[in-house]
Design a protein around this motif. Structure first.
Motif, mmCIF file in Angstrom:
data_model
loop_
_atom_site.group_PDB
_atom_site.id
_atom_site.type_symbol
_atom_site.label_atom_id
_atom_site.label_comp_id
_atom_site.label_asym_id
_atom_site.label_seq_id
_atom_site.Cartn_x
_atom_site.Cartn_y
_atom_site.Cartn_z
ATOM 1 N N CYS A 242 0.662 25.937 23.188
ATOM 2 C CA CYS A 242 1.200 24.685 22.879
ATOM 3 C C CYS A 242 0.623 23.833 22.216
ATOM 4 O O CYS A 242 0.319 22.692 22.368
ATOM 5 C CB CYS A 242 2.585 24.933 23.582
ATOM 6 S SG CYS A 242 4.148 23.448 23.648
ATOM 7 N N SER A 243 0.829 23.241 21.262
ATOM 8 C CA SER A 243 1.015 22.498 20.393
ATOM 9 C C SER A 243 1.541 21.470 20.527
ATOM 10 O O SER A 243 0.654 20.025 20.894
ATOM 11 C CB SER A 243 1.607 22.701 18.746
ATOM 12 O OG SER A 243 3.158 22.513 18.719
ATOM 13 N N LEU A 244 3.029 21.112 21.156
ATOM 14 C CA LEU A 244 2.976 19.580 21.861
ATOM 15 C C LEU A 244 2.010 19.448 22.935
ATOM 16 O O LEU A 244 1.305 17.789 23.698
ATOM 17 C CB LEU A 244 4.068 19.734 22.512
ATOM 18 C CG LEU A 244 5.515 19.691 21.449
ATOM 19 C CD1 LEU A 244 6.994 20.312 22.328
ATOM 20 C CD2 LEU A 244 5.703 17.833 21.015
ATOM 21 N N GLU B 44 13.481 20.014 18.914
ATOM 22 C CA GLU B 44 12.144 19.323 18.693
ATOM 23 C C GLU B 44 12.618 19.814 17.513
ATOM 24 O O GLU B 44 11.159 19.344 16.821
ATOM 25 C CB GLU B 44 11.434 21.157 19.217
ATOM 26 C CG GLU B 44 11.420 20.761 21.012
ATOM 27 C CD GLU B 44 10.414 21.984 21.195
ATOM 28 O OE1 GLU B 44 10.000 22.982 20.206
ATOM 29 O OE2 GLU B 44 10.577 22.074 22.695
ATOM 30 N N CYS C 86 6.559 31.452 17.646
ATOM 31 C CA CYS C 86 5.688 30.175 17.998
ATOM 32 C C CYS C 86 4.471 31.620 18.123
ATOM 33 O O CYS C 86 4.554 32.848 19.530
ATOM 34 C CB CYS C 86 6.543 29.941 19.408
ATOM 35 S SG CYS C 86 5.007 28.908 20.255
ATOM 36 N N TYR D 162 11.843 32.572 24.540
ATOM 37 C CA TYR D 162 11.472 33.259 23.350
ATOM 38 C C TYR D 162 10.435 34.617 22.733
ATOM 39 O O TYR D 162 9.550 34.910 22.403
ATOM 40 C CB TYR D 162 10.170 32.052 22.621
ATOM 41 C CG TYR D 162 10.902 30.435 22.745
ATOM 42 C CD1 TYR D 162 12.297 30.191 22.417
ATOM 43 C CD2 TYR D 162 10.278 29.822 22.444
ATOM 44 C CE1 TYR D 162 12.663 29.179 21.679
ATOM 45 C CE2 TYR D 162 10.651 28.279 21.708
ATOM 46 C CZ TYR D 162 11.935 28.118 21.988
ATOM 47 O OH TYR D 162 12.661 26.981 21.554
ATOM 48 N N MET E 183 3.431 32.240 22.026
ATOM 49 C CA MET E 183 4.683 32.939 23.081
ATOM 50 C C MET E 183 4.425 34.096 22.378
ATOM 51 O O MET E 183 5.066 35.290 23.641
ATOM 52 C CB MET E 183 6.145 32.192 22.284
ATOM 53 C CG MET E 183 7.036 31.337 22.946
ATOM 54 S SD MET E 183 7.062 31.187 25.352
ATOM 55 C CE MET E 183 7.805 29.519 25.538
ATOM 56 N N ASN F 283 6.450 20.513 28.303
ATOM 57 C CA ASN F 283 5.535 20.366 27.150
ATOM 58 C C ASN F 283 4.836 19.770 27.279
ATOM 59 O O ASN F 283 4.510 19.404 25.791
ATOM 60 C CB ASN F 283 6.312 21.074 26.358
ATOM 61 C CG ASN F 283 7.546 22.273 25.938
ATOM 62 O OD1 ASN F 283 8.366 21.745 26.720
ATOM 63 N ND2 ASN F 283 7.194 22.765 24.477
ATOM 64 N N CYS G 211 6.371 19.913 17.777
ATOM 65 C CA CYS G 211 6.275 21.491 18.144
ATOM 66 C C CYS G 211 5.657 22.014 16.002
ATOM 67 O O CYS G 211 6.919 21.547 15.436
ATOM 68 C CB CYS G 211 7.397 21.634 18.672
ATOM 69 S SG CYS G 211 7.285 24.342 17.868
ATOM 70 N N TYR G 212 4.879 22.895 16.479
ATOM 71 C CA TYR G 212 4.196 22.856 14.961
ATOM 72 C C TYR G 212 5.689 24.139 14.543
ATOM 73 O O TYR G 212 5.896 24.324 13.288
ATOM 74 C CB TYR G 212 3.076 23.638 15.184
ATOM 75 C CG TYR G 212 2.698 25.374 15.375
ATOM 76 C CD1 TYR G 212 2.879 26.317 14.277
ATOM 77 C CD2 TYR G 212 2.863 25.932 16.726
ATOM 78 C CE1 TYR G 212 3.410 27.526 14.682
ATOM 79 C CE2 TYR G 212 2.883 27.005 16.666
ATOM 80 C CZ TYR G 212 2.994 28.117 15.578
ATOM 81 O OH TYR G 212 3.053 28.723 15.790
ATOM 82 N N VAL G 213 6.509 24.902 15.581
ATOM 83 C CA VAL G 213 7.118 26.034 14.893
ATOM 84 C C VAL G 213 8.439 24.782 14.066
ATOM 85 O O VAL G 213 8.826 25.183 13.465
ATOM 86 C CB VAL G 213 7.144 26.423 16.312
ATOM 87 C CG1 VAL G 213 8.784 28.137 15.668
ATOM 88 C CG2 VAL G 213 6.037 27.882 16.485
HETATM 89 FE FE1 SF4 Z 1 4.934 25.104 22.520
HETATM 90 FE FE2 SF4 Z 1 5.681 27.439 21.205
HETATM 91 FE FE3 SF4 Z 1 7.774 25.844 22.189
HETATM 92 FE FE4 SF4 Z 1 6.781 25.077 20.447
HETATM 93 S S1 SF4 Z 1 7.398 26.820 19.975
HETATM 94 S S2 SF4 Z 1 6.662 23.492 21.339
HETATM 95 S S3 SF4 Z 1 4.301 25.500 20.131
HETATM 96 S S4 SF4 Z 1 5.899 27.293 23.406
#
Ligand code: SF4
Ligand code: 13P
Length: 313
Positions: free
Chosen positions: A89-91, A205, A269, A29, A272, A119, A177-179
């Motif tokens: 990371c939201s997770l 996810e 994200c 990413y 990232m 994560n 995961c918020y994304v």
């Molecule tokens: Fe975490 Fe970003 Fe991956 Fe979502 S996309 S799981 S917030 S690192």
């Protein structure tokens, strides 16, 4: 006499990397410019293996904090740096270590076998029996002891997908995961209507409703193999937008359409995307921010990571 071109920031980073005897590991990413100069670009599983195997003195980890932390857990004697220490990371945030610890204490009679998606924080890893990534979660759950209930943390969407794949019941932590939860069935169905017959490739996810539309649900690394081997020349990719750089570099003859979320044409994200070439250059120059951690937590967190690496060989 022709003037010599000034070295680009990418060239300067590569020079610093040599001086530091460093390796640059980058997640799929990351921005294109970082992927271009990384020694290895991959998913969480591939990155964990690379981090474990490297002979470099310094690991410059271009991903998010838990990924760099994992590299440090398996390499306590190496210097592990990351361009931006705020890249979370939201997770990871959805499952704080003290909360999981309290939950396990309150449910001690269940004797849970805890499987933690990678994560998560080092503290959560230290409380777990085995770690998994999206690339090996099915294998790890299939290898779990049959006589103990499984608690799967922190991603409920990955967890429910693994339950579908394995037929194994698990108690799921309610993280996400918020994304990936931003992708909607309607937005993807609209793209499918524009590109009829185009395979949809989604990350686990994503929500159940989105996964139902997918021709393939897999980790970011498996997306590369799927798209390379599949006869179609166009794919709808339902994951973070950086994945398109990796796919375009690895499978240049094919076309990749970003999966739209409910309100935009592709998902990024924000964590990232905190990493930039400038920050990577600074990190290699100053060897900071550097990952440090409590040795007791590190040693406890290493065991379930090594179990995962062993089981997924
Ligand atoms: Fe975490 Fe970003 Fe991956 Fe979502 S996309 S799981 S917030 S690192
Ligand atoms: P992968 O291990 O599939 O690359 O996934 C990591 C991640 O953070 C997905 O959001």
């Amino acid at each position: 006499m022709a003037a010599t071109a000034a070295p680009s920031l990418q060239d300067e980073i590569l020079q610093l990397k040599k001086e530091r005897n460093a390796i640059i590991l980058a997640h799929n990413y990351q921005i294109r410019e970082i992927q271009e100069i990384a020694d290895y670009v991959g998913d969480s599983l591939g990155l964990a293996y690379k981090a474990r195997e490297t002979n470099a003195d310094v690991i410059a980890f271009c991903g998010v904090h838990f990924m760099a932390e994992t590299a440090k857990i398996v390499n306590p004697d190496k210097t592990v740096i990351l361009p931006d220490v705020e890249a979370g990371c939201s997770l990871e945030q959805s499952c704080p270590g003290p909360q999981l610890e309290a939950f396990l204490q309150a449910n001690a009679e269940k004797n849970y076998y805890v499987i933690a998606y990678i994560n998560c924080s080092a503290h959560v890893k230290a409380l777990s029996d085995c770690i998994c990534t999206s690339g090996n979660a099915v294998k790890i759950v299939n290898a779990a002891p049959a006589d103990r209930p499984i608690l799967f943390v922190p991603d409920q969407n990955l967890g429910s997908w693994v339950m579908e794949q394995t037929g194994r019941q698990m108690d799921l932590w309610k993280g996400s995961c918020y994304v990936h939860v931003e992708f909607t069935r309607d937005a993807i169905a609209a793209i499918q209507a524009e590109y009829p017959g185009t395979p949809v490739v989604a990350h686990p996810e994503c929500t159940y409703a989105v996964r139902l539309l997918a021709d393939e649900v897999c980790s970011t690394e498996k997306m590369v193999h799927y798209c390379r081997d599949h006869p179609s020349d166009t794919f709808i990719i339902v994951t973070e937008a950086g994945m398109l750089h990796r796919l375009e570099r690895e499978v240049p003859t094919k076309k990749f359409i970003p999966g739209p979320t409910g309100h935009c044409a592709c998902a990024e994200c924000r964590y990232m995307k905190m990493n930039t070439l400038e920050k990577l250059h600074r990190a290699l120059d100053t060897l900071s921010p550097e990952l440090t951690m409590d040795e007791t937590i590190r040693a406890r967190a290493e065991k379930p990571i090594l179990r995962m690496l062993e089981l997924s060989r």
